[in-house]
Scaffold this motif. Sequence first.
Motif, PDB file in Angstrom:
ATOM      1  N   PRO A 105     -36.512  -8.386 -39.648  1.00  0.00           N
ATOM      2  CA  PRO A 105     -34.470  -8.243 -39.481  1.00  0.00           C
ATOM      3  C   PRO A 105     -34.149  -7.302 -38.606  1.00  0.00           C
ATOM      4  N   GLN A 106     -35.313  -6.362 -38.328  1.00  0.00           N
ATOM      5  CA  GLN A 106     -34.988  -5.244 -37.238  1.00  0.00           C
ATOM      6  C   GLN A 106     -35.876  -6.101 -36.179  1.00  0.00           C
ATOM      7  N   THR A 107     -36.915  -6.582 -36.225  1.00  0.00           N
ATOM      8  CA  THR A 107     -37.795  -7.024 -34.907  1.00  0.00           C
ATOM      9  C   THR A 107     -36.576  -8.307 -34.389  1.00  0.00           C
ATOM     10  N   ILE A 108     -35.907  -8.876 -35.276  1.00  0.00           N
ATOM     11  CA  ILE A 108     -34.828  -9.876 -34.939  1.00  0.00           C
ATOM     12  C   ILE A 108     -33.775  -8.688 -33.729  1.00  0.00           C
ATOM     13  N   GLU A 109     -33.326  -7.888 -34.470  1.00  0.00           N
ATOM     14  CA  GLU A 109     -31.619  -7.474 -34.219  1.00  0.00           C
ATOM     15  C   GLU A 109     -32.082  -6.118 -32.644  1.00  0.00           C
ATOM     16  N   ASP A 152     -50.990 -15.554 -35.089  1.00  0.00           N
ATOM     17  CA  ASP A 152     -50.696 -16.825 -34.347  1.00  0.00           C
ATOM     18  C   ASP A 152     -48.827 -16.606 -35.380  1.00  0.00           C
ATOM     19  N   ILE A 153     -49.179 -16.013 -36.321  1.00  0.00           N
ATOM     20  CA  ILE A 153     -47.852 -15.151 -36.977  1.00  0.00           C
ATOM     21  C   ILE A 153     -46.499 -15.228 -36.227  1.00  0.00           C
ATOM     22  N   VAL A 154     -47.391 -13.904 -35.558  1.00  0.00           N
ATOM     23  CA  VAL A 154     -46.482 -13.187 -34.393  1.00  0.00           C
ATOM     24  C   VAL A 154     -46.065 -13.989 -33.993  1.00  0.00           C
ATOM     25  N   LEU A 178     -42.151 -16.934 -30.691  1.00  0.00           N
ATOM     26  CA  LEU A 178     -41.464 -18.077 -30.289  1.00  0.00           C
ATOM     27  C   LEU A 178     -40.272 -18.844 -30.780  1.00  0.00           C
ATOM     28  N   LYS A 179     -39.674 -18.128 -32.326  1.00  0.00           N
ATOM     29  CA  LYS A 179     -38.785 -19.217 -32.799  1.00  0.00           C
ATOM     30  C   LYS A 179     -37.272 -18.045 -32.444  1.00  0.00           C
ATOM     31  N   HIS A 180     -37.014 -17.113 -31.709  1.00  0.00           N
ATOM     32  CA  HIS A 180     -36.625 -16.619 -31.561  1.00  0.00           C
ATOM     33  C   HIS A 180     -36.287 -16.606 -29.120  1.00  0.00           C
ATOM     34  N   GLU A 181     -37.151 -17.358 -29.507  1.00  0.00           N
ATOM     35  CA  GLU A 181     -37.353 -17.772 -27.728  1.00  0.00           C
ATOM     36  C   GLU A 181     -37.934 -16.690 -27.161  1.00  0.00           C
TER      37      GLU A 181
END
Length: 556
Positions: free
Chosen positions: A95-99, A126-128, A133-136
């Motif tokens: 979550p805080q990575t996305i923020e 690969d997971i990273v 990628l999901k967050h462009e």
Amino acid sequence: MSIYPLRPPVVTIMGHVDHGKTTLLDSLRKTSVAAGEAGGITQHIGAFSVTLPSKKTITFLDTPGHAAFTAMRARGAHVTDIVVLVVAADDGVKPQTIEAIQHAKDANVPLIVAINKIDKHDANLDIVREGLLKHEIFLEEDGGETQSIQVSALKGKGLDDLEEAIVALAEMLDIRAEVDIGCEGYVIESQVEKGRGNVATVLVKRGTLKVGSIIVAGRSWCKVRNMVDENGKTMKQVLPGTPVKVIGWKELPNAGDEVLEAENEDLAKKVTENRTLKHIREQQVKDLEVINEKRRQRKEEIHEERSQMRDMKRAVWMYYQGLLPEYPSRPPPVVKPTNEDEKQKEYDIYTSVIVIGDVSGTVEAVVNALDEVGNNEIRVDVIDFGVGDVTESDIQMAAATEGGIIIGFNVKAGKKVQSEASRLKVDILTFNIIYKLLEEVKSRLTSLLPPIIETHVTGEATILQIFQITVKGKQQKPIAGCRVTNGTILKNQRVRVMRGSRMIWEGALESLKQVKKDMTEVKKGMECGMGFDDNFEFQEGDLIQSIVTKEIPRSL
């Protein structure tokens, strides 16, 4: 090429809690910040410069990873040139990575991804990559433009590559700033320090900050009395891209305030006075809007009430004229409308707290976190907050509210203050880890919630016949002749009498007998006589239930 000289890039380290941000900085500057942090969690923004072996200088901002510090991370992204996004190889995007990604995008700041903990056995690159990628966030190895560096902050692997990537990106950005103009910058953090008074960490972005300069930040101003770097070294002047602790503030500025140099003290005072007046006017406008809204609502209520009264009078007249078959019923009272904000403020229980912290950004984060604690029955009411050690006036303010408590974060309370707190019976709770603070507050709120009362039926009996017996004074008392149909009826338990689905009585048994023998319990299939410790009219066919009630503690 610009005529202005190059300045050090300002690099913000961002990412999820426990992904290794502070450890990475620790390895870069060869100090033990991570070991000294309470609970391993950075509690406020750290700003410092690092000179690399290449003689290049990088200014780092270390932003806290805990969820409560979202606002502080956002503030860090808006004063930075480059964001290093730390992602743990064994945990992936969180979550805080996305923020942090969103903050960087909002500020239009380029990213470098540092994939940390690559030495762990469960590391999965690969997971990273998939999470990014999901967050462009398109990495160079996937055909994108974002650099990614594999590092182990704990073992010092890949740090040279990360430094080179930062320097290369900074050269490509060609980060420059004027040095021969008045200072411009931002307040990174502010606090009250013993022996120094009001202190603010300022990041200079343009111009040169000197001892004796007059600067303004928000509604505060300062004649720079002294400046020290992160190592405590005294500085006479500070060039762009450099953070420094500035001493001499009249009032504490807020973290995130823009810093501008003024020509003289009179101008600085005038600017801060104007800003203060503007702030007061804005508050007054907000208050006036609230008052006008309440007046509007009341006007609508009066209009509706008068309209209903006219309709009622007309209906009564029509009834007496024979135009209505029944006398009109009075309309329901007008219910005052409430908006969602007002509904949220209607709580049955609340705990009043005063928050005192070491730095303004941390206080802001703690207050915001406390606002989220509670439910629709109970909440935290922050009646005041401030920066510095706990004072006697804080104790007296808390004592003025029923059950008021002091929450200190990275601060102390002197013996005199503790004595005053003991005298006025005010609790002082001090913490240096925010999640422990929140756990304690939740625990205190939970203890104030009324428990859930659960009722369990242990036995049932049906009244078959009612007998009259003679008691003291030749008075007649009814006795219920019963048969136990389920479970066990116990003499020392409470009972309730049910008539259909309606409970008509609850209380204690006065007597439980078989013929003339006193019984402590009567089991299923047995007959007995029951006397009750209250006078009420029970009937044949009523159901008697032996019950046990349990109090179940509630939690938030």
